[in-house]
Design a protein around this motif. Structure first.
Motif, short mmCIF file in Angstrom:
data_model
loop_
_atom_site.label_atom_id
_atom_site.label_comp_id
_atom_site.label_asym_id
_atom_site.label_seq_id
_atom_site.Cartn_x
_atom_site.Cartn_y
_atom_site.Cartn_z
N ILE A 174 0.84 -1.20 0.00
CA ILE A 174 0.00 0.00 0.00
C ILE A 174 0.87 1.25 0.00
O ILE A 174 0.62 2.21 -0.74
N PHE A 175 1.92 1.23 0.83
CA PHE A 175 2.84 2.38 0.88
C PHE A 175 3.51 2.58 -0.48
O PHE A 175 3.66 3.72 -0.95
N SER A 176 3.91 1.46 -1.11
CA SER A 176 4.58 1.54 -2.41
C SER A 176 3.66 2.15 -3.46
O SER A 176 4.08 2.99 -4.26
N LEU B 81 3.27 5.93 -2.69
CA LEU B 81 4.51 6.63 -3.04
C LEU B 81 4.67 6.76 -4.55
O LEU B 81 5.01 7.83 -5.06
N THR B 82 4.39 5.67 -5.26
CA THR B 82 4.52 5.70 -6.72
C THR B 82 3.54 6.68 -7.34
O THR B 82 3.90 7.41 -8.27
N CYS B 83 2.31 6.71 -6.84
CA CYS B 83 1.31 7.64 -7.36
C CYS B 83 1.75 9.09 -7.16
O CYS B 83 1.60 9.94 -8.05
N ILE B 84 2.31 9.38 -5.99
CA ILE B 84 2.75 10.75 -5.69
C ILE B 84 3.90 11.15 -6.61
O ILE B 84 3.90 12.25 -7.18
N PHE C 10 -1.90 5.48 -12.90
CA PHE C 10 -3.10 4.67 -12.97
C PHE C 10 -2.81 3.20 -12.69
O PHE C 10 -3.61 2.50 -12.07
N ILE C 11 -1.65 2.71 -13.14
CA ILE C 11 -1.27 1.33 -12.85
C ILE C 11 -1.15 1.12 -11.34
O ILE C 11 -1.68 0.15 -10.78
N SER C 12 -0.45 2.03 -10.68
CA SER C 12 -0.21 1.90 -9.24
C SER C 12 -1.46 2.18 -8.42
O SER C 12 -1.59 1.69 -7.30
N ALA C 13 -2.37 2.97 -8.98
CA ALA C 13 -3.60 3.27 -8.25
C ALA C 13 -4.53 2.07 -8.17
O ALA C 13 -5.32 1.95 -7.23
N PHE C 14 -4.42 1.15 -9.14
CA PHE C 14 -5.38 0.05 -9.20
C PHE C 14 -4.76 -1.33 -9.10
O PHE C 14 -5.47 -2.33 -9.22
N PRO D 294 5.06 -0.88 -13.50
CA PRO D 294 5.65 0.43 -13.22
C PRO D 294 7.15 0.48 -13.49
O PRO D 294 7.67 1.53 -13.90
N LEU D 295 7.84 -0.65 -13.26
CA LEU D 295 9.28 -0.69 -13.52
C LEU D 295 9.57 -0.52 -15.02
O LEU D 295 10.41 0.29 -15.41
N ILE D 296 8.84 -1.27 -15.84
CA ILE D 296 9.03 -1.17 -17.30
C ILE D 296 8.68 0.22 -17.78
O ILE D 296 9.40 0.83 -18.59
#
Length: 232
Positions: A19-21, A24-27, A127-131, A138-140
């Motif tokens: 969840i933290f990841s 953080l990624t979304c931000i 959007f990927i990290s949000a859902f 996200p890495l790619i």
């Protein structure tokens, strides 16, 4: 009787770290288009022989007649765009201006294309990290975003070099022969580089790559396959 081994893949449950990841990624992903718009995108230095001479006349030998500044999309929209609209109302020949940009036209288009790609990729990551809890996607995407940001640097260099080298100057935008004659003494670009907005975009994408690469390494140890003995 014969024993066979069957592999069962255990799906890992979502943890607080996941969840933290995602948060953080979304931000960070949203920060990329934000800094592209609000932060300084271009750093420039303008030199003037007239201003240098004037400073020497006044006794200031430390003034070399150069002025530095920054330009970003927010500054462009707030300060420069209204001037362009005013010039448009004065019937400026924008076709001539576009033609004068021929030495840097390709570099300008490619630079803006890489910038647009970097921003779109950042929104995709958001959007990927949000859902989902995916770290691979996200890495790619972050690798592609980093490549677009780096491509933006080389494209901008092909744009800035002709301006700094004098292949294209501000006199190309004026029809008046008087202005064309005097402007090189009033202002010439000696430096034109990408600034803090580009650096921050580069850092954010590199950070996302490191973070999700680390998350994949950590999670690989938890996504184990266990072997179950089955009798036939």
């Amino acid at each position: 009787m014969e024993n066979k081994e069957k592999k069962i893949k255990i799906r890992r449950k979502t943890t607080g770290t996941d969840i933290f990841s995602r948060i953080l990624t979304c931000i960070v992903a949203l920060a990329i288009p934000a800094v592209a718009y609000f932060a300084n995108m271009i750093y420039y230095v303008v030199e003037s022989s007239v201003f240098k001479l004037w400073a020497q006349i006044k006794g200031d030998t430390s003034d070399d007649g150069s002025t530095y500044g920054y330009l970003g999309f927010h500054t462009f929209v707030k300060e420069i765009l209204p001037i362009i609209r005013t010039l448009s109302s004065d019937k400026v020949d924008w076709n001539q201006v576009w033609q004068s940009l021929e030495p840097v036209r390709t570099g300008l288009i490619v630079t803006l294309s890489f910038l647009a790609a970097a921003i779109v990729i950042a929104l995709v990551i958001f959007f990927i990290s949000a859902f989902s809890n995916s770290n691979i996607a996200p890495l790619i995407a972050s690798v592609l975003g980093l490549a677009s940001t780096m491509g933006m640097f080389f494209a901008f260099k092909s744009l800035s070099d002709p301006i700094v080298n004098g292949e294209i100057s501000m006199t190309d935008f004026f029809e008046s022969s008087i202005v064309t004659s005097l402007l090189p003494f009033l202002a010439t670009f000696s430096t034109l580089n990408l600034s803090s907005a580009w650096v921050l975009m580069l850092v954010f994408y590199f950070g996302l790559i490191v973070w999700h690469g680390a998350m994949l390494l950590v999670n690989s140890g938890e996504n184990r396959e266990i072997k179950v003995q089955k009798k036939k």
